[in-house]
Design a protein around this motif. Structure first.
Motif, PDB file in Angstrom:
ATOM      1  N   ARG A 179       0.953  -1.442   0.223  1.00 41.44           N
ATOM      2  CA  ARG A 179      -0.235   0.230  -0.075  1.00 41.44           C
ATOM      3  C   ARG A 179       1.537   1.448   0.036  1.00 41.44           C
ATOM      4  NH1 ARG A 179      -2.296   1.286   4.004  1.00 41.44           N
ATOM      5  NH2 ARG A 179      -1.847  -1.301   5.540  1.00 41.44           N
ATOM      6  N   PHE A 180       0.444   2.094  -0.253  1.00 48.44           N
ATOM      7  CA  PHE A 180       1.487   3.054  -0.163  1.00 48.44           C
ATOM      8  C   PHE A 180       1.044   4.159   1.214  1.00 48.44           C
ATOM      9  CE2 PHE A 180       0.364   2.651  -4.490  1.00 48.44           C
ATOM     10  CZ  PHE A 180       1.821   2.811  -5.179  1.00 48.44           C
ATOM     11  N   ASP A 181       1.962   4.204   1.857  1.00 47.85           N
ATOM     12  CA  ASP A 181       1.783   4.481   2.856  1.00 47.85           C
ATOM     13  C   ASP A 181       3.579   4.309   3.308  1.00 47.85           C
ATOM     14  OD1 ASP A 181       0.602   2.389   6.113  1.00 47.85           O
ATOM     15  OD2 ASP A 181       2.270   3.879   6.192  1.00 47.85           O
ATOM     16  N   ARG A 182       3.437   5.909   4.480  1.00 49.37           N
ATOM     17  CA  ARG A 182       4.779   5.958   4.558  1.00 49.37           C
ATOM     18  C   ARG A 182       5.469   4.773   5.352  1.00 49.37           C
ATOM     19  NH1 ARG A 182       1.907  10.567   5.383  1.00 49.37           N
ATOM     20  NH2 ARG A 182       2.168  12.412   4.037  1.00 49.37           N
ATOM     21  N   PRO A 230       7.686   4.138   0.136  1.00 48.59           N
ATOM     22  CA  PRO A 230       8.653   3.878  -1.339  1.00 48.59           C
ATOM     23  C   PRO A 230       9.221   4.934  -1.578  1.00 48.59           C
ATOM     24  CG  PRO A 230       5.953   5.404  -0.828  1.00 48.59           C
ATOM     25  CD  PRO A 230       6.872   4.083   0.634  1.00 48.59           C
ATOM     26  N   ILE A 231       9.481   6.278  -1.257  1.00 49.47           N
ATOM     27  CA  ILE A 231      10.397   6.847  -1.421  1.00 49.47           C
ATOM     28  C   ILE A 231      12.007   6.193  -0.965  1.00 49.47           C
ATOM     29  CG2 ILE A 231      11.524   9.477  -1.768  1.00 49.47           C
ATOM     30  CD1 ILE A 231       8.485   8.991  -1.629  1.00 49.47           C
ATOM     31  N   GLY A 232      11.960   5.755  -0.017  1.00 49.61           N
ATOM     32  CA  GLY A 232      13.336   5.380   0.095  1.00 49.61           C
ATOM     33  C   GLY A 232      13.689   4.036  -1.322  1.00 49.61           C
ATOM     34  N   VAL A 233      12.946   3.190  -1.943  1.00 47.70           N
ATOM     35  CA  VAL A 233      12.777   2.554  -2.397  1.00 47.70           C
ATOM     36  C   VAL A 233      13.346   3.229  -3.816  1.00 47.70           C
ATOM     37  CG1 VAL A 233      11.781   0.940  -3.802  1.00 47.70           C
ATOM     38  CG2 VAL A 233      11.214   0.712  -1.735  1.00 47.70           C
ATOM     39  N   ILE A 234      13.389   4.570  -4.244  1.00 48.43           N
ATOM     40  CA  ILE A 234      13.203   5.546  -4.940  1.00 48.43           C
ATOM     41  C   ILE A 234      14.984   5.729  -5.347  1.00 48.43           C
ATOM     42  CG2 ILE A 234      12.663   7.120  -6.220  1.00 48.43           C
ATOM     43  CD1 ILE A 234      10.013   6.598  -5.811  1.00 48.43           C
ATOM     44  N   GLU A 281      -4.745   8.596   4.129  1.00 47.72           N
ATOM     45  CA  GLU A 281      -3.495   8.511   3.949  1.00 47.72           C
ATOM     46  C   GLU A 281      -3.124   7.862   2.346  1.00 47.72           C
ATOM     47  OE1 GLU A 281      -1.303   9.906   8.260  1.00 47.72           O
ATOM     48  OE2 GLU A 281      -0.667   8.264   6.656  1.00 47.72           O
ATOM     49  N   GLY A 282      -3.564   7.027   1.227  1.00 45.00           N
ATOM     50  CA  GLY A 282      -3.368   6.267   0.033  1.00 45.00           C
ATOM     51  C   GLY A 282      -2.847   7.229  -0.524  1.00 45.00           C
ATOM     52  N   SER A 283      -3.607   7.981  -1.087  1.00 46.65           N
ATOM     53  CA  SER A 283      -2.959   8.654  -2.214  1.00 46.65           C
ATOM     54  C   SER A 283      -2.829  10.001  -1.792  1.00 46.65           C
ATOM     55  CB  SER A 283      -5.160   9.410  -2.424  1.00 46.65           C
ATOM     56  OG  SER A 283      -5.723  10.585  -1.465  1.00 46.65           O
ATOM     57  N   GLU A 325       2.901  11.578  -3.614  1.00 47.78           N
ATOM     58  CA  GLU A 325       4.676  11.522  -3.087  1.00 47.78           C
ATOM     59  C   GLU A 325       5.052  10.618  -3.661  1.00 47.78           C
ATOM     60  OE1 GLU A 325       3.218  13.221   1.488  1.00 47.78           O
ATOM     61  OE2 GLU A 325       4.171  10.856   1.180  1.00 47.78           O
ATOM     62  N   THR A 326       5.202   9.605  -3.907  1.00 48.65           N
ATOM     63  CA  THR A 326       5.746   8.761  -4.136  1.00 48.65           C
ATOM     64  C   THR A 326       6.193   9.163  -5.812  1.00 48.65           C
ATOM     65  OG1 THR A 326       5.257   7.363  -3.039  1.00 48.65           O
ATOM     66  CG2 THR A 326       6.023   6.588  -5.224  1.00 48.65           C
TER      67      THR A 326
END
Lengths: 218, 410
Positions: free
Chosen positions: B226-229, B233-237, B264-266, B271-272
């Motif tokens: 899920r898009f969750d902090r 996901p930013i760390g993965v990028i 918060e998903g959207s 952010e991603t």
């Protein structure tokens, strides 16, 4: 009853669950303090529970206490001393507990660094919950073990070969105790008694027991 | 399902489940959570309920419903329990939380009050118990998230409800808290027969190359979550960008869905996308909740699967990927630590730099890559399949009938 008036061997199975005791230790001194009063079932769990719970491969040390001292306290020498303890060598869990306490106390006296070394991850004391039930499998003669062992569940194997040691008066497994009742299988009984289950995962233990029966009755 | 599972786990395991179920015949079991779709809990229940039915058990699954403010509050619970700092939940939101639970308690009163066993999953429905002072059955709070270092305000608030339960279940012993009832440790599991994990045809697998414009000739990194902090996901990028400098051919897929109970998903998805900065080799996929076959196929085409969470209850995507014989690079946290064993079936990392290092190592050393791939499936088969979890749940139900006894004989 069998022809020898010996009750048939009823194969049981068991299912286990890990239960948190709420006790933790962050260093060896706390481990010692907790060991003084923790439920004997918890000590039993940390020696034998590894066989049935979710775990990874074969750990480096044979009980959870030794593994934690090695991984978290980084004291290999204490870990090795704790690791050679085999619960079946003690008449009771409390006797085993006392031996552990002695080993840890001596280590603390000899190596004061242990007093100040904190683990990154605490030792959590767990205990075992168990539900035991009958299967429909019954054995009337020792020979029948040849066909039964390979299909035994790990729960059955654990119950009859490991857990039996804390239930039976002579601290032995159920298989050898039952076969001994027949009076004419001394060699087989000795071979089974001589298996040291503490160093084997259940898959290997099953293989070993199965080979003994197959070899004996071939 | 039982017959198919038997071909994977063996007859004795299935016999074991049937026997345990026989001790619970006629008992009503109800599971409650806050969403039917999206997220690990809904997925677990989707798998477990039909299996319980096949075992002859009277198990049902209900959800609680609320307005946006309720989910805002429970998302704050979720974040703060898992360690997010510098937040305070206003009393107005806490009141809405209790009111919503009360409304759901009224709606579900007959079902819950008469049930023999009630499983309440996670904090969202935790307060329901307050409204059943004369409940008939045993109630268990099943916590799927990491509560090892909770925010004090939230924990104090929730604890007033949790202490009323007959027992709690945590995925890891590290998550167990000081509570006046038994705390059972049961790790989650995957269903090897579900759309997410079943074997796929070559065509089904390869379809995702064209569907998402992926190049089969180049290495693919994948994170499914899920898009969750907390899933970072930013760390993965950031890790991907470091790898890209030395292995320019690498591609990254960040695939996630949304859950009804996650407001918060959207925001995190936006952010991603911003962090991806229109890089044509970064594929941010917002998939519908039922895209299970697509996720299955993505996991099968990936070379390396990542789950670089900074907090994680368990991380079922790790289990799913190991089941598909993929090496996993996981965040050194929560349930991921139980599943990813350094240099055995993947690597545990703490930073994007650590993740980048391990990706490069795996993509450069084919022998290492092949060795890690081999270990994953066997590990999951032995430890993390649905049969093991159902066996432990059934054992728990049997034990709850005599909670003061450690060994129960039938």
């Amino acid at each position: 009853m069998t022809e020898n008036n010996i009750s048939p061997f009823e194969i049981k199975d068991c299912s286990i669950l890990s239960i948190a005791t709420g006790r933790h230790a962050i260093n060896v001194k706390e481990l010692l303090t907790q060991l003084l009063s923790v439920d004997p079932d918890s000590i039993y769990y940390h020696f034998w529970g590894k066989l049935l719970r979710t775990s990874f491969s074969t750990p480096e040390f044979n009980n959870d206490f030794a593994q934690w001292v090695s991984d978290q306290i980084h004291d290999k020498s204490l870990a090795e001393k704790l690791s050679v303890l085999e619960p079946q060598d003690y008449q009771s869990v409390d006797e085993l507990r006392q031996e552990m306490i002695d080993i840890i106390q001596i280590s603390l006296e000899q190596n004061t660094v242990l007093l100040y070394t904190n683990a990154q991850e605490p030792f959590h004391f767990l205990k075992l919950g168990m539900v035991v039930f009958n299967t429909s499998k019954v054995i009337n003669e020792p020979l029948e073990f040849v066909d039964i062992i390979d299909n035994l569940s790990y729960g059955s194997l654990y119950f009859h070969f490991i857990d039996a040691r804390r239930r039976t008066q002579n601290h032995r497994d159920d298989f050898s105790n039952w076969i001994a009742l027949f009076g004419n299988y001394d060699d087989l009984v000795d071979m089974i008694i001589n298996i040291d289950p503490f160093f084997l995962p259940l898959s290997k233990l099953k293989e070993k027991i199965s080979n003994i029966f197959k070899t004996y009755f071939k | 399902m039982l017959t198919e599972l038997e071909s994977i786990v063996g007859a004795s395991e299935i016999d074991h489940l049937i026997k345990l179920s026989s001790f619970l015949k006629g008992k009503k079991i109800v599971h409650i959570n806050s969403t039917k779709v999206g997220g690990g809990v809904a997925e677990l229940l989707t798998n477990i309920i039909p299996l319980k039915h096949e075992l002859g058990l009277d198990a049902t699954w209900e959800i609680i419903v609320g307005q946006a403010e309720f989910y805002k509050c429970t998302k704050m619970f979720h974040n703060m329990i898992q360690g997010m700092k510098n937040q305070i939940i206003p009393d107005t939101l806490l009141k809405i939380y209790e009111q919503t639970n009360e409304e759901n308690a009224q709606r579900l009163f007959n079902v819950l009050n008469e049930a023999d066993f009630v499983f309440i999953h996670d904090p969202q429905p935790a307060a329901l118990i307050k409204f059943f002072p004369n409940r008939k059955g045993k109630w268990v709070w099943r916590c799927h998230i990491d509560v090892s270092r909770p925010n004090r305000q939230v924990w104090k608030f929730l604890k007033q409800f949790i202490v009323q339960y007959d027992g709690s279940v945590f995925s890891l012993v590290d998550f167990a808290r000081s509570l006046p009832h038994p705390q059972y440790i049961i790790a989650p599991s995957i269903n090897p027969l579900s759309d997410k994990n079943k074997e796929l045809s070559k065509e089904e697998i390869e379809k995702v190359y064209s569907e998402f414009n992926l190049d089969p000739a180049r290495p693919i990194l994948l994170q499914v979550s899920r898009f969750d902090r907390f899933k970072d996901p930013i760390g993965v990028i950031n890790a991907y960008r470091l790898v890209k400098k030395s292995i320019p051919s690498v591609q990254l897929v960040l695939a996630g869905g949304s859950a009804d109970d996650d407001p918060e998903g959207s925001i995190v998805l936006e952010e991603t996308l911003t962090a991806a900065n229109s890089d044509s080799d970064i594929h941010v996929l917002s998939l519908p909740p039922d895209a299970n076959v697509t996720i299955n196929a993505l996991q099968r085409v990936a070379d390396i699967v990542m789950q670089k969470s900074t907090k994680e209850g368990f991380g079922l995507t790790v289990t799913e990927s190991l089941w598909k014989s993929k090496p996993v690079i996981g965040g050194n946290t929560g349930g991921i630590k139980l599943q990813v064993i350094d240099n055995y079936n993947g690597f545990l990392v703490n930073t994007p730099e650590g993740a980048a290092l391990r990706i490069e190592q795996l993509l450069s050393d084919q022998d290492l890559f092949k060795r890690l791939k081999r270990k994953g499936k066997e590990f999951v088969k032995d430890n993390f399949l649905i049969t093991r979890q159902v066996r432990e749940y059934l054992t728990l139900l049997v034990m709850l009938q005599q909670p003061s006894v450690n060994v129960i004989w039938y």
